[in-house]
Design an enzyme around this catalytic site. Structure first.
Site, PDB file in Angstrom:
ATOM      1  N   GLY A  62      83.847  53.140  -1.088  1.00  0.00           N
ATOM      2  CA  GLY A  62      82.857  54.170  -0.828  1.00  0.00           C
ATOM      3  C   GLY A  62      81.458  53.666  -1.124  1.00  0.00           C
ATOM      4  O   GLY A  62      81.271  52.684  -1.848  1.00  0.00           O
ATOM      5  N   GLY A 108      87.586  53.366  -1.418  1.00  0.00           N
ATOM      6  CA  GLY A 108      87.638  54.329  -0.323  1.00  0.00           C
ATOM      7  C   GLY A 108      88.392  53.829   0.889  1.00  0.00           C
ATOM      8  O   GLY A 108      88.980  54.617   1.634  1.00  0.00           O
TER       9      GLY A 108
END
Length: 355
Positions: A62, A108
């Site tokens: 992320g 992520g």
């Protein structure tokens, strides 16, 4: 990010398209994916193929620098809650979800792939969950797959140390479901798109035709240490794990201990408890627990901001954790990371209240 709908209309090809950022995931990408996954779920007989642009990464995680720097706004709340909702959607998606992990897959990126039905690894795959080193924890459903890896203690070992799995190792650890040589990925993708059969019936056969037999691949690089991992990383507390490593006089134990002692003490404790609880939970409960933990990471602990600063912004690699030692992370302190919040519980989507 871009996506392509072949002529059949039931097969979707998604390309994560931030190659300069190693396709790191931001909130806009999460929302685009959520929107289209909601639309595509009705396409009976189809599939989703997801891959990364640029040749280096599927998705390296992320965009946590942006999240860490948003101390006053809603980004940190919205990013984590909506990311978890997308991860849960992939976990429960009713059609084949085929991820080409031909490069770096961390954080992520793991959440976008590991919960899907098919995870194609190659010789270029580099998998890790390095969150304890930045004052976070292995979220995005780490509490689902890490406790359920095929070797005792392996998930806990990977979670606490951030150890990197390369190539065939990702298949041995069940991060991947199939191993396909990188040079064959395009051919596999084309055949998946061209087939006229229902993908829930034919996907396995097509992928297996291109996949390598696991017996022909290099053996698991952690194979010599699996007994030690099983003895050590199944122990009931981080303190016991550290004591066990200290009692050994071999090089691997010393190196592993040195790695763990660099990590955030808060993250180590939270991660250990996360995986113990996660092994007993269903996927919805896993993500709900992780939402509680991340709330505390943003509000109780300052280690996430400090870890991002030290490792990704200033790059001094000298984070000042607070609390600084495992001894200071008391049961009372750690209980805040798992306390239900009746008015702010994750329920599979957005939260209206702030993190």
């Amino acid at each position: 990010m871009r996506y392509w709908l072949p002529r059949t209309g039931t097969k979707k090809v998604v390309t994560l398209n931030r190659p300069k950022a190693l396709n790191s995931l931001n909130l806009n990408m999460v929302r685009i994916l959520e929107k289209h996954y909601n639309q595509w779920v009705q396409d009976e007989g189809g599939c989703i193929i997801i891959k990364g642009a640029g040749g280096k990464a599927f998705c390296a995680g992320g965009d946590i620098v942006a999240v860490a720097q948003d101390t006053e706004g809603s980004l940190r709340r919205d990013f984590f809650m909506e990311e978890y909702a997308l991860n849960y959607k992939i976990k429960t998606y009713p059609m084949p979800h085929i991820a080409f992990l031909d490069g770096i897959v961390m954080g992520g990126g793991v959440g976008l792939s590991v919960h899907g039905s098919h995870r194609i690894v190659t010789e270029n795959t580099l998998f890790a969950m390095p969150e304890t080193g930045i004052g976070l924890f292995p979220d995005v459903g780490g509490s689902i797959f890490l406790p359920r890896m095929p070797y005792a203690g392996l998930g806990m070992y990977l979670a606490l140390t951030g150890y990197r799995l390369k190539g065939a190792d990702a298949l041995h650890a069940a991060v991947g479901t199939h191993y396909v040589k990188s040079e064959k990925i395009a051919e596999l993708e084309n055949e998946l798109i061209a087939t006229k059969g229902k993908m829930n019936i034919v996907a396995d056969t097509i992928i297996e035709k291109h996949a390598e037999d696991i017996r022909s691949l290099p053996s698991f690089s952690l194979q010599p240490h699996l007994d030690k991992i099983a003895r050590t990383f199944t122990l009931g507390s981080v303190d016991d794990i550290v004591s066990s490593l200290k009692s050994c006089d071999d090089e691997w134990s010393a190196k592993t201990l040195k790695t763990i002692m660099r990590m955030s003490p808060t993250s180590l404790r939270a991660t250990h408890e996360q995986l113990l609880r996660g092994a007993r939970q269903n996927p919805f409960e896993n993500f709900q627990m992780e939402a509680r933990i991340v709330y505390a990471m943003m509000n109780v602990s300052g280690d996430f901001n400090e870890g991002v600063r030290a490792l990704l912004v200033d790059k001094c690699k000298l984070p000042k954790w607070n609390p600084a030692t495992l001894e200071e992370t008391t049961p009372e302190y750690m209980s805040k990371f798992f306390t239900p919040r009746p008015d702010k519980e994750w329920s599979g989507g957005k939260l209206t209240s702030s993190l």
